[in-house]
Design a protein around this motif. Sequence first.
Motif, PDB file in Angstrom:
ATOM      1  N   VAL A  56       0.848  -1.187   0.000  1.00  0.00           N
ATOM      2  CA  VAL A  56       0.000   0.000   0.000  1.00  0.00           C
ATOM      3  C   VAL A  56       0.887   1.242   0.000  1.00  0.00           C
ATOM      4  CG1 VAL A  56      -1.774   1.247   1.291  1.00  0.00           C
ATOM      5  CG2 VAL A  56      -1.789  -1.257   1.268  1.00  0.00           C
ATOM      6  N   GLY A  98      -4.430  -1.266  -8.001  1.00  0.00           N
ATOM      7  CA  GLY A  98      -5.379  -0.172  -7.850  1.00  0.00           C
ATOM      8  C   GLY A  98      -4.630   1.147  -7.881  1.00  0.00           C
ATOM      9  N   ALA A  99      -5.169   2.144  -8.608  1.00  0.00           N
ATOM     10  CA  ALA A  99      -4.512   3.452  -8.707  1.00  0.00           C
ATOM     11  C   ALA A  99      -5.541   4.497  -9.094  1.00  0.00           C
ATOM     12  CB  ALA A  99      -3.390   3.409  -9.741  1.00  0.00           C
ATOM     13  N   SER A 133      -9.741   1.169 -10.132  1.00  0.00           N
ATOM     14  CA  SER A 133      -9.608   2.524  -9.635  1.00  0.00           C
ATOM     15  C   SER A 133      -9.537   2.507  -8.106  1.00  0.00           C
ATOM     16  CB  SER A 133     -10.829   3.322 -10.100  1.00  0.00           C
ATOM     17  OG  SER A 133     -10.770   4.633  -9.603  1.00  0.00           O
ATOM     18  N   ALA A 134      -8.600   3.269  -7.553  1.00  0.00           N
ATOM     19  CA  ALA A 134      -8.444   3.363  -6.098  1.00  0.00           C
ATOM     20  C   ALA A 134      -7.887   4.751  -5.785  1.00  0.00           C
ATOM     21  CB  ALA A 134      -7.498   2.278  -5.585  1.00  0.00           C
ATOM     22  N   PRO A 135      -8.129   5.281  -4.591  1.00  0.00           N
ATOM     23  CA  PRO A 135      -7.655   6.633  -4.291  1.00  0.00           C
ATOM     24  C   PRO A 135      -6.150   6.714  -4.077  1.00  0.00           C
ATOM     25  CG  PRO A 135      -8.844   5.707  -2.426  1.00  0.00           C
ATOM     26  CD  PRO A 135      -9.016   4.754  -3.557  1.00  0.00           C
ATOM     27  N   LEU A 136      -5.495   5.567  -3.913  1.00  0.00           N
ATOM     28  CA  LEU A 136      -4.032   5.544  -3.804  1.00  0.00           C
ATOM     29  C   LEU A 136      -3.537   4.236  -4.424  1.00  0.00           C
ATOM     30  CD1 LEU A 136      -3.047   4.818  -0.068  1.00  0.00           C
ATOM     31  CD2 LEU A 136      -5.084   3.990  -1.234  1.00  0.00           C
ATOM     32  N   VAL A 138      -2.290   0.651  -4.725  1.00  0.00           N
ATOM     33  CA  VAL A 138      -2.286  -0.613  -3.995  1.00  0.00           C
ATOM     34  C   VAL A 138      -1.855  -1.695  -4.981  1.00  0.00           C
ATOM     35  CG1 VAL A 138      -3.607  -2.255  -2.612  1.00  0.00           C
ATOM     36  CG2 VAL A 138      -4.241   0.164  -2.579  1.00  0.00           C
ATOM     37  N   VAL A 139      -0.826  -2.437  -4.616  1.00  0.00           N
ATOM     38  CA  VAL A 139      -0.287  -3.482  -5.487  1.00  0.00           C
ATOM     39  C   VAL A 139      -0.386  -4.796  -4.730  1.00  0.00           C
ATOM     40  CG1 VAL A 139       1.707  -4.277  -6.796  1.00  0.00           C
ATOM     41  CG2 VAL A 139       1.334  -1.824  -6.481  1.00  0.00           C
TER      42      VAL A 139
ATOM     43  N   MET B  54      -9.424  -7.379  -7.348  1.00  0.00           N
ATOM     44  CA  MET B  54      -9.292  -6.468  -6.212  1.00  0.00           C
ATOM     45  C   MET B  54     -10.585  -5.677  -6.035  1.00  0.00           C
ATOM     46  SD  MET B  54      -6.513  -3.364  -5.701  1.00  0.00           S
ATOM     47  CE  MET B  54      -5.118  -4.393  -5.250  1.00  0.00           C
ATOM     48  N   VAL B  56     -12.213  -2.426  -3.950  1.00  0.00           N
ATOM     49  CA  VAL B  56     -11.820  -1.221  -3.232  1.00  0.00           C
ATOM     50  C   VAL B  56     -13.068  -0.549  -2.651  1.00  0.00           C
ATOM     51  CG1 VAL B  56     -10.694   1.032  -3.468  1.00  0.00           C
ATOM     52  CG2 VAL B  56      -9.857  -0.926  -4.784  1.00  0.00           C
ATOM     53  N   SER B 315     -14.303   0.553 -15.827  1.00  0.00           N
ATOM     54  CA  SER B 315     -13.428   0.491 -14.651  1.00  0.00           C
ATOM     55  C   SER B 315     -12.915   1.875 -14.255  1.00  0.00           C
ATOM     56  CB  SER B 315     -12.270  -0.449 -14.909  1.00  0.00           C
ATOM     57  OG  SER B 315     -11.451  -0.519 -13.766  1.00  0.00           O
ATOM     58  N   TYR B 316     -12.716   2.783 -15.229  1.00  0.00           N
ATOM     59  CA  TYR B 316     -12.252   4.146 -14.897  1.00  0.00           C
ATOM     60  C   TYR B 316     -13.280   5.177 -15.357  1.00  0.00           C
ATOM     61  CZ  TYR B 316      -7.765   2.322 -13.592  1.00  0.00           C
ATOM     62  OH  TYR B 316      -6.770   1.636 -12.963  1.00  0.00           O
TER      63      TYR B 316
END
Lengths: 316, 316
Positions: A56, A98-99, A133-136, A138-139, B54, B56, B315-316
């Motif tokens: 993270v 996630g990014a 899609s994620a707010p930061l 995450v791999v 994943m 989120v 997804s985005y």
Amino acid sequence: MADREPTLAQVGEFGVIDRIVAGRRQPAAVTLGPGDDAAVITAADGRTVVSTDMLVQDRHFRLDWSTPHDIGRKAIAQNAADVEAMGASPTAFVVAFGAPPDTPAAAAQALSDGMWEEAARCGAGIAGGDLVSAPLWVVSVTVLGDLGGRAPVRRATARPGDQVAVAGDLGRSGAGYALWLNGIDDHDELRKQHLVPKPPYGQGFAAADAGASAMTDVSDGLLADLGHIAEASGVVIDLSTRALGADHDALTAAAAATGGDAWDWVLGGGEDHALVATFPGAVPAGWRVIGRVRDGAAAVVVDGQPWQGNPGWQSY
Amino acid sequence: MADREPTLAQVGEFGVIDRIVAGRRQPAAVTLGPGDDAAVITAADGRTVVSTDMLVQDRHFRLDWSTPHDIGRKAIAQNAADVEAMGASPTAFVVAFGAPPDTPAAAAQALSDGMWEEAARCGAGIAGGDLVSAPLWVVSVTVLGDLGGRAPVRRATARPGDQVAVAGDLGRSGAGYALWLNGIDDHDELRKQHLVPKPPYGQGFAAADAGASAMTDVSDGLLADLGHIAEASGVVIDLSTRALGADHDALTAAAAATGGDAWDWVLGGGEDHALVATFPGAVPAGWRVIGRVRDGAAAVVVDGQPWQGNPGWQSY
């Protein structure tokens, strides 16, 4: 202009995946790679070793220290080390990433390039993944591995009298972290080893071949990780500072520069992903003896005494 | 008092894992479960199917709609569906879970309970995982599966003349989402199906046995997912609204209540994780025919025409 680079949102999930996947050469073990609902991996001996780790942003890496390529290498390396620690060899990885939507698509490509470079070092491929899609950042990586017909080397089977030995570096990541934190630009190699660990690929397999009785990788710190073996096996593990002298001495300059403690890094610093194992017989090439397994209530001691320093990484 | 419940930070990574793992019964395929560097899973036919997804927080689930138990079930179900879509059966899952340190430890337990409940529905176990600190909930699951000696059912092998058939529900998750979004408390079953999909476990295996030529699961929407088969196979897939009439009619009350469109949900709504496949021969029990594969430039059409409505999840 950096702000005109195409973003993940602009290229789209499938567009990014197409770019990332294009031109990759899968190893023979990946019989069906990305592009379907799931991948298919050879499991020649009828078993699959599996482990997963999540990284993270700002917890396990910082985007102002690590390049996306570094992060990709680290995520693969630390998962690969878990398979090596069972005495197995990685065959394939799957990756969930996630990014934020405004992440440059080129950053996802660089992350993937780093992953492929590191996977190639252990003879494996990236067989599939998920992009969300994620707010930061995450791999999350899962590794599959092959035991080559041998029993897995567990933590619960160290025996009094065994020698304790290590393959790979100790304390480098901890020292590198202190250098980054203090803004010190020297000691490039140590700072790099904080960002990208160097597990001793192939040595897990070699240790299993040499009859290792127990094994783990050093992810939380040497004392903490050997503590798992000591507890699971019901033994005392006694480390020798004399045997660890070279590991310590490699870090004294960084300790002086940062005000840190080289022993804390050697004994308590995690994330180097060295392998540590116990051997009833001879220790194979590439391993160095650092202690002995003894009878007694489960504990890890140093020169026969409890260690008073930093006990290692805490997840919360 | 809710704020006095022990948190992840208070119980600690290893304490939480101990609680989550205690008392679980692994299926026979999990020969080594949690507690070591990696797990070991039987791969009886010499191959392992693998896929990863994943989830989120606030993107794939909301903590004010879903219980942790629901989220656990959903994460397992959607991964299981990817393995079913290859004609395989899930054997084991590994789970990485990121959450804030002040998350109640009981929430992690409930997430795990939901995962175990859903894994048991497909005869699999949770073989291992990772628990890390993150600023929001991130649940990353990898599923392993067994092909039982058969070839994987891919997307690229649909042929003109094949029948198109579906097993499982269509449009329920989309309708449920609209109900949640509009704050409508009726239609419990539809709202529940948005939170926890119901993949038709065992039907992927049954379809492969019946000679399915291509298969996928409905995660992004029926038209979008069949689009992948149409493109990969180079065929036209022609759906029949008459054959889909019962799916549509099950959603008309929810459409009236929300101002939504039942056809958009049936054709464009994702996340139900039904299976859709093409069959050169007879369609097995539990599957209903919804269309036909035809010759022509890759496309999915409805009653012979392009569809003008919602094309599915982005997804985005």
